[in-house]
Design an enzyme around this catalytic site. Structure first.
Site, PDB file in Angstrom:
ATOM      1  N   ASP A   1     -42.592  60.158 -48.180  1.00 45.52           N
ATOM      2  CA  ASP A   1     -42.302  60.697 -49.234  1.00 45.52           C
ATOM      3  C   ASP A   1     -43.127  61.913 -49.214  1.00 45.52           C
ATOM      4  OD1 ASP A   1     -41.283  61.020 -51.709  1.00 45.52           O
ATOM      5  OD2 ASP A   1     -43.397  60.170 -52.360  1.00 45.52           O
TER       6      ASP A   1
ATOM      7  N   ASN B   1     -39.744  55.512 -56.659  1.00 43.05           N
ATOM      8  CA  ASN B   1     -38.478  55.911 -55.763  1.00 43.05           C
ATOM      9  C   ASN B   1     -38.668  55.530 -54.128  1.00 43.05           C
ATOM     10  OD1 ASN B   1     -40.444  57.735 -55.706  1.00 43.05           O
ATOM     11  ND2 ASN B   1     -39.154  59.313 -55.615  1.00 43.05           N
TER      12      ASN B   1
END
Lengths: 1316, 374
Positions: free
Chosen positions: A413, A971
């Site tokens: 990420d 997420n």
């Protein structure tokens, strides 16, 4: 108690089952039924609040634990064999003795389980007996009970700083606004305070809560594990329904903060609470090596069966050749002999018992032990410890340590993982005008200096008084934090240091002069005030968020006492701090001059100009903290009356962006003073406080990518909707440009702003757009009715709520945009470079814009200037297909190009979410994977969490590679779970990622050591240990097998069975475990210095098919030698069986241990102790055993052998012959064709200076591809000083936004001559 | 989906005093840092010896092994060659063999002894003590069920085991309702040939050679492991209530009636037999011919006669019986294998040493500049 028929009880139980399974539950208060029998209670079907997480009970422990353990196939196998031994016709040993090994294993495991379960039992007991307050009708007040007494339908009172005992529907709080603050750190690790509200209008909230007057029915859904959703309504006696949701629910395990007390109605208790439903124990993953291991165990089973078959067949043939009835054939007790075929059939099973050790019984236990030790070492690594957060690495999955050494793909990420996730307000654009905030950039640059807390002063330098003031407070706080936090030294202590997202870096913003003037201009001309976009912009920043304001005073009061004592105990403090001020001032000035040379844009007098502005502006940041601190000693917790100084406020934000924006607004004088569910109070630069009535909050969701707040302006009484969100989410919704209504300013604001946004993105800033909308009263009324309906719905509520949100967020007016910087974490480029050199492909999956992502990509050296960068961005599938084909063709041609043969092709791919979705569809998948295989790094932009996990899954399945996903936020959870190894970064955004991860680290840079060093070590250690285990057992068991050829295949063992058991259980078990824990083939420095060494572990690594079979062959050879040399030496002599077995067993021990010592790469004290100890143990135990046990077979055998010189001569030569091939092979391989690991070991032995020189030379020796990478090209960085124009537009970024689609293969840089 | 921290750990966390970023602690006392100890063990920096096996480093080892092994091997070989050994097969398979008729007509059940004599000549005199063995071939004393078929407690003089032998002895546990002493297949198949040796001097007179029957068993076996049941000094009384093994001609207390300390379970021939051989072809010590004082050899060269009381049938399993005379050295009986093995291995190591020397000169110098293959 009344008698009830059993039938009634059964009926009741069945009904209870049905009630629990129903989708909706009707709950009523327990109070009217207090004191009645249990079966008359209305809520009797729902479980109470006592919890039981322990698995076993005292009585049933043994059967239950055995049942659990026999789920393991290996255990069943060994128990089966032990039972087989009880069958008289096949038994090989005394049946009772055969039970010993399996019993030892089972006992060890059972003891471990019992201990774990006891711990669980204790913690259950402790939790169940925690005190809490339950309302009692008899006493007419809350009485103290235990947690386990809480039942559904009770009223529970929780006071400040107490933990909520069950899921409570909030009915009353001490706060007049009906707000209760909770901290959910126990549940999700998020430390910011969250607001919960009482269910409106259900209870008459008189000063005191009246539980008995509660006569409504609470209708709620069946318990589920979703922590963020709760559906419920309260039906009042007059049939009026009031909706309630997660914002009205206090979850079990949360802590009540800043609220004196709260009363709730228990809706779920015990195991039905959301916290308990989410409590699903530790993770179990099977590592790749374990899967390999199981295959090899199967091979061993086949081998075992083959050997037994040979034995049975041999026995048959042997019996066949006998001419008569020899005296050594012992008939059965009835005096008759089995036929040869029956006898050999039995012999097959006897052989299985005899040779069972071929399947290593202790292997599984040993592997578990080794992994525990490996985890111990990983968690204790001081390099993986983060000083700032005082956190070690957490290993949450216990059995995949070796997977760390085989990673081929990393998916990471961006936000919070590569970057700090400390959002810093950098720039903004209002009404199409850009405000670069240069001063702020400089201040931040200063802040990043190592000694940051001293240099903060620079910003306040012109004001002597304030400087000292701030320093003073700084100093106090630093000492203070050291005093009781011990390790938070690096965090410059402000009152906020405990609050999330509130380091000075984030909280302080130096205003832009030009913008300040604009605002003050707008202020002064009060006529234009209503419509002034500048004011609106900052109001939006201050209002449009979910930031909770808490007073510094109320904030977690416990720290205050210490501060007090510190201040009183140190009268010399002001003086000493003054001295410090002077010295640090000088230092900061020099550092300032150094800075100013580099950044010629700043002017020294800029800070003086600030003086002309309003006082509140100057009191920002760390400036006013002493005041706050002193207050905290005396001022009682104030109510939400905004009669406090702005400096006292603390912002509790859920996301760092929000905090950054609120602090930015504060810097310009728009101070958010308070937020309640229905109002927001903002102080304007003029000092005036405005109280906005909040009509609704449309919370952020990842589909809309925006959030809005609907308020009523206190002066104009307009209904105003403030919206902020991702640029593309806002730009689509714009109505008539706001600016066009302004006279004389006809420029297209949207276009200008978009341009600025693009600049921001190129600079690597995160962009947000701010917009507003003014609604008419009629519009609001109709929307509000819809909204109300949606909120009360229980079916499909989320969708309805979102629909209403979308409905109102139209026709927006753009106010401006902000650019927030999220800086790279330290050592990220270095880490990524190392990972790539280690042969790992790094993918970055981010939700950001392509421009931002590409820029970060360059900054963290994921992309290099020399790289061939492929951009893929297309709108429809057709183009997507053709692009993919084209690119693939190009890439193939490029790889096949003879010019590129000797260099590794550095191809990078940049792809956006929409294109990714298309390429991941089943028909294009193959081609995409093929393309990705050629790419060294891939950057996916604007991807959703689901896409992240889809990418990981596809790559993992299609390419059959080991994948690692690293992320920090909610997420990333999907991705982390999809990958083979999931790593969570315990950063600023809560703990969801950490909770789901296998390993949790605090900084991205730790990944380097974790993978390159610990991964390599764990992998090679475990692989070598497993192979050695197979070898050891085979070598040992085969001795028995060869003997069968000389005893008529009658399954005789020439070694006493006790000694055989001891051999495996004690004499040779510790060395391989130690080998698996401590062996260190290459030092950590070397592994970090030469990341290429990591490649040896990738793929199948050291534990391969071939290694397994080679070592099995070696085992066969060694067992042959160990058997036949003694055989030849003692052939024809008067040697008896067990005297013959003694040298064979001894030789086997020496061979096995010396084999291990050839494999051991580094001998520490522990190695010596264990190896020599094992040999000593063998001799001591065997000597003692054969001296004491007179009636045993082995009586006096070792003693008689040890006085015979032949014994030693045979032992020596056999051991030498057995190990000669392996030894010679190692020597020849190391001398003629040393593996990279061997070469590295050579380097390792040199002294550090020469070694570093060698490494340098070594690396420069390698092909040109590497040279490019290590070249001195400084990556373009999105840090300060580079103005938008000055920054060379990267060719990738500028064209990526092409409307239709773009495919640009940038190869111009690539053909540059290679640096030499 | 958000998973909560294990609910049961609220308190544990609270006690630990840390969650990052949270401030709910700090009140009571100094909080312990989680920083790992910087010790050599925990940081895996223990000082270590890191041998690397390369031609250069192991060269000396190979030469040293070679140089040590070859002399040892030569020594062993010479010693083995100096041992004198003589073997006579008296099975009587061959029709010309003197024991042919005995072998032919014999079975376990016959009650009459069959005697036969074998003549042989020793070419060289045997100087030191001579050990006389009987050898059996193809006799699987190491058959699993055979090996187990004994009761060590009984042999150790345990009275209860004497009267109630272990199940392992089946089917040689009882006979006609009486316990067998010693029970089991091993005892039952006791080797019962009697061998007598005569020296035939030049005028054809047979001089019997004195054969010592004591001192052939291990000291520990004779004195610790095997014991007659205590109680009565008269073995006949002690063994009352037991019966002899099926194949035996006389009970255990008559194995050597002449000497009390060689009778019953502690009869040395019996003890030697009970130590089951490791391999199907084996020899067992039968008698010792002590060296006479002076310079006369124990067994001078010349003609000898071996008188055999042929009791033990071996043809049922294709077995062979031998009588072996052997002198003994420190390394036991004659076996040239070990000497040859040492010489061979020593030479191989030496040869490898030379090969490694060459390799060392060719490769080890450029070792470090090599390249890591990607």
């Amino acid at each position: 108690m009344m008698w009830r028929s059993p039938l009634a009880r059964v009926r009741d139980a069945l009904r209870g089952q049905k009630v629990r399974e129903k989708d909706l539950r009707n709950l009523v208060s327990n109070l009217p039924y207090e004191g009645l029998d249990k079966w008359k209670q209305p809520n009797r079907y729902f479980p109470g609040n006592s919890i039981k997480t322990s698995k076993y009970t005292l009585l049933l422990f043994i059967p239950m634990n055995l049942f659990e353990q026999f789920h393991r196939l290996a255990n069943l196998y060994f128990v089966g064999l032990a039972i087989l031994n009880f069958v008289p016709v096949v038994n090989a040993f005394q049946p009772e003795v055969a039970l010993i090994p399996i019993c030892v294993i089972l006992c060890l495991t059972a003891m471990k389980d019992a201990w774990e379960d006891f711990r669980r039992y204790q913690s259950d007991k402790r939790l169940n007996s925690m005190p809490c307050l339950i309302y009692s009708r008899k006493v007419k007040q809350f009485v103290e009970r235990y947690w386990k007494d809480v039942r559904v339908g009770d009223f529970v009172k929780v006071v400040c700083n107490e933990i909520v005992p069950a899921d409570l529907l909030l009915l009353h709080t001490s706060d007049p606004n009906g707000v209760c603050h909770i901290e959910t750190a126990n549940l999700d690790g998020e430390t910011n305070l969250k607001q919960r509200r009482v269910v409106p209008g259900v209870c008459i909230t008189d000063p005191e809560f009246e539980a008995e007057s509660f006569n409504s029915i609470v209708v709620c859904e069946k318990p589920n594990i979703n922590l963020n959703h709760f559906k419920c309504y309260v039906e009042k006696p007059d049939k009026d329904k009031v909706g309630a949701g997660i914002e009205n629910l206090l979850l079990r395990g949360c802590t009540v903060r800043n609220t004196d007390h709260a009363v709730g109605f228990v809706v779920y208790a015990g195991h039905e609470t959301k916290a308990m439903l989410n409590n699903n124990g530790p993770r179990y993953k099977r590592s790749k090596q374990e899967r390999r291991l199981n295959i090899d165990v199967m091979f061993c089973v086949i081998l075992l069966l083959t050997m037994c078959l040979v034995g049975a067949l041999g026995h048959y043939l042997w019996l066949q050749t006998l001419p008569g009835l020899p005296p050594y054939l012992v008939p059965h007790s009835n005096g008759h002999l089995d036929s040869p075929s029956l006898s050999s059939f039995y012999m097959f099973f006897t052989m299985i018992i005899l040779l069972q050790v071929l399947i290593p019984i202790s292997l599984y236990v040993s592997i578990e032990l080794v992994k525990i030790a490996q985890i111990f070492f990983i968690t204790n690594d001081i390099d993986l410890y983060d000083e700032e957060t005082d956190s070690q690495i957490q290993c949450r999955a216990l059995n995949i340590t070796e997977d760390l050494g085989q990673i081929e793909y990393i998916f990471t990420d961006k936000t919070g993982t590569l970057t700090e996730n400390k959002m810093v307000f950098r720039r903004c654009s209002i009404m199409g005008t850009e405000y670069p905030h240069k001063e702020n950039a400089i201040r931040q640059a200063v802040l990043t200096e190592p000694d940051s807390d001293e240099e903060v002063i620079f910003t306040q330098a012109p004001q002597a008084l304030q400087t000292q003031w701030s320093l003073d407070s700084d100093d106090v706080n630093r000492k203070d934090t050291m005093h009781h936090h011990g390790s938070r030294r690096k965090v410059p202590g402000t009152a906020h240091s405990d609050v999330a997202f509130s380091s000075p870096l984030e909280t302080e913003v130096t205003p832009d002069k030009k913008l300040l003037q604009q605002i003050s201009g707008a202020e002064s001309t009060s006529v234009s005030r209503k419509i002034d976009a500048y004011l609106d912009f900052f109001l939006a920043l201050a209002i449009c968020n979910t930031v909770v304001v808490s007073m510094a005073t109320a904030q977690r009061q416990r720290a205050a006492g210490h501060l007090h004592s510190f201040q009183t105990n140190n009268p010399l403090n002001p003086l000493s701090s003054f001295v410090r001020t002077v010295s640090s001032l000088r230092r900061s000035l020099t550092s300032y001059q150094r800075k100013s040379k580099r950044n010629r844009t700043i002017s020294v007098d800029s800070s003086i100009e600030e003086d002309h502005f309003n006082p509140p502006v100057k009191l920002e940041g760390s400036g006013g903290n002493t005041g706050a601190q002193t207050c905290s000693l005396h001022v009682p917790r104030s109510s939400s009356e905004p009669a406090v100084t702005p400096d006292m406020v603390c912002y509790e934000a859920e996301s760092p962006d929000e905090a950054a924006l609120v602090y930015a607004a504060k810097a310009y004088g728009f101070i958010l003073l308070g937020r309640t569910p229905d109002s927001v109070t903002v102080r304007l630069p003029s000092g005036e406080d405005l109280r906005f009535e909040v009509l609704d909050t449309l919370t952020f969701d990842s589909n809309r990518k925006r959030m809005s707040v609907l308020v009523r302006h206190p002066i104009s009484k307009e209904y105003v909707l403030y919206t902020k969100g991702a640029d593309y989410a806002i730009m689509e919704l714009l109505g008539t440009p706001y600016a066009e209504r302004l006279k004389g300013n006809q420029k297209n604001i949207a276009a200008d702003t978009q341009q600025h946004l693009d600049y921001y993105a190129k600079e690597g800033l995160r962009t947000l757009c701010i917009a507003k909308k003014v609604l008419s009263g009629r519009e609001y009324e109709s929307w509000s009715a819809d909204r109300h309906r949606a909120l009360a719905a229980i079916e499909n509520r989320e969708q309805l709520i979102m629909d209403t949100a979308v409905q109102i967020e139209t026709n927006l007016t753009l106010l401006g945009a902000t650019g927030i910087e999220d800086r790279l974490q330290e050592n990220v480029p270095d880490t990524i470079t190392a990972l790539r050199e280690a042969g790992i492909q790094v993918w970055v999956l981010t939700g950001d814009k392509p421009e931002t992502a590409v820029n970060i990509g360059y900054a963290c050296r994921l992309l290099e200037e020399e790289d061939l960068v492929i951009n893929m961005s297309c709108k429809n599938k057709l183009t997507c297909t053709s692009i993919l084909d084209c690119t693939l063709e190009e890439v193939r041609r490029y790889v096949a190009d003879p010019r590129n043969v000797d260099t590794t092709p550095d191809i990078s791919l940049v792809i956006d979410g929409r294109t990714l979705a298309m390429t991941l569809s089943s028909d294009l998948q193959e081609r995409f994977v093929e393309l990705a295989k050629h790419c060294r790094s891939v950057l996916c932009c604007r991807v959703t969490p689901l896409q992240k996990s889809a990418v990981v899954k596809i790559i993992r399945e299609k390419l059959k590679v080991m994948t690692l996903a690293v992320g920090d936020g909610a997420n990333d959870v999907n991705m982390i779970q999809a990958a083979d190894v999931g790593i969570g970064i315990s950063g600023q955004e809560g703990m969801q990622a950490v909770m789901m991860s296998d390993f949790a680290i605090s900084r991205f840079k730790h990944l380097k050591k974790l993978l390159l060093v610990h991964g390599h070590w764990c992998n090679s250690r475990l692989a070598n240990m497993i192979i050695y285990f197979f070898y050891k057992n085979t070598a040992n068991v085969n001795l028995l097998f060869w003997y069968q050829f000389f005893c008529g295949f009658t399954a005789t063992a020439m070694i006493d069975y006790w000694l055989m058991i001891f051999f495996n259980l004690f004499f040779t078990s510790a060395p391989p475990i130690m080998f698996g824990i401590l062996d260190k083939d290459i030092s950590a420095e070397m592994l970090l210095g030469v990341p290429e060494l990591y490649r040896t572990g990738q793929g199948s690594g050291e534990y391969r098919f071939s290694t397994f079979w080679v070592s099995m062959l070696d085992a066969f050879y060694q067992s042959l030698v160990c058997f036949f040399i003694p055989y030849l030496a003692y052939r024809g002599s008067d040697m008896d069986i067990f005297s013959f077995g003694t040298p064979v067993n001894t030789i086997s021990l020496f061979t096995i241990l010396l084999h291990l010592s050839i494999e051991i790469k580094a001998w520490t004290v522990v190695h010596w102790v264990i190896m020599l100890g094992s040999v000593a143990l063998y001799f001591i135990v065997t000597l003692a055993y054969s001296a004491i046990c007179v009636t045993c077979n082995a009586y006096w055998t070792l003693q008689s052998q040890m006085v015979d010189p032949m014994f030693y001569l045979v032992c020596i030569i056999t051991t030498v012959v057995a190990l000669l091939p392996r030894y010679t092979f190692h020597v020849l391989k190391n001398s003629i064709a040393p593996s990279p690991l061997e070469q590295a070991r050579h380097l390792d032995r040199m002294d550090p200076i020469t070694r570093d020189q060698w490494i340098k030379e070594w690396r420069s020796f390698r092909g040109g591809g590497q040279v490019k990478r290590s070249g001195l090209s400084v990556p373009p960085s999105p840090t300060l000083g580079t103005s938008v124009e000055a920054y060379p537009p990267s060719p990738t970024a500028s064209e990526i936004t092409g409307d239709e689609f773009t495919l640009n293969v940038i190869s111009e840089n690539y053909n540059r001559p290679v640096h030499t | 989906m958000i998973a909560a921290m294990m609910a049961s750990s609220y308190n544990a966390k609270e006690e630990d005093g840390h969650h990052s970023g949270s401030s709910s602690h700090g009140g009571a006392g100094a909080v312990k840092s989680k920083k790992p100890d910087n010790t050599a063990f925990k940081q895996q920096r223990l000082p270590a010896w890191q041998p690397i096996l390369t031609a250069g480093t192991v060269l000396p080892a190979f030469f040293v092994i070679g140089l040590i092994f070859i002399p040892i091997g030569i020594g062993l070989y010479v010693t083995s060659n100096n041992i004198k050994e003589f073997e006579v097969d008296y099975t009587g398979v061959d029709i010309n063999s003197p024991c042919y008729s005995c072998a032919k007509n014999f079975s376990w059940n016959s009650t009459q002894s069959c005697v036969c004599s074998v003549n042989f000549t020793l070419e060289q005199p045997f100087e030191s003590n001579v050990f006389m063995y009987y050898g059996l071939s193809n006799f699987y004393q190491n058959h699993r069920r055979y090996v187990k078929s004994r009761d060590d407690s009984q042999l150790n003089g345990d009275l209860s085991a004497l009267m109630n032998p272990s199940k392992e002895c089946e089917p040689y546990r009882t006979n006609d309702g009486l316990p067998i002493a010693p029970c089991g297949a091993i005892a039952n198949s006791l080797f019962n040939d009697t061998l007598d040796l005569y020296y035939v001097d030049s005028n054809s007179t047979k001089t019997p050679i004195p054969l010592a029957k004591k001192g052939i068993a291990w000291w520990t076996d004779k004195h610790v492991k095997f014991r007659n049941p205590s109680g009565n000094t008269n073995l006949t009384v002690t063994f009352q209530g037991t019966t002899k093994p099926v194949n035996w001609r006389k009970p255990v207390y008559e194995l050597d009636p002449s000497e009390a300390d060689n009778n019953g379970f502690i009869n040395e021939d019996f003890i030697v037999w009970m130590r089951t051989a490791a391999l199907p072809t084996f020899r067992k010590l039968y008698r010792i011919i002590q060296k006479k004082s002076g310079t006369t050899p124990t067994l001078p060269s010349g003609r000898y006669i071996l008188d055999i009381t042929y009791n033990y049938p071996v043809l049922s399993f294709d077995g062979r019986k031998r009588m072996i005379l052997s002198t003994i050295s420190w390394m036991g009986g004659k076996n040239p294998f070990l000497g040859i093995a040492y010489i061979t291995v020593g030479s191989i190591c030496f040869f490898l040493g030379v090969v490694l020397l060459i390799i060392h000169h060719k490769y080890d110098t450029r070792n470090n500049s090599a390249d890591i293959p990607n």
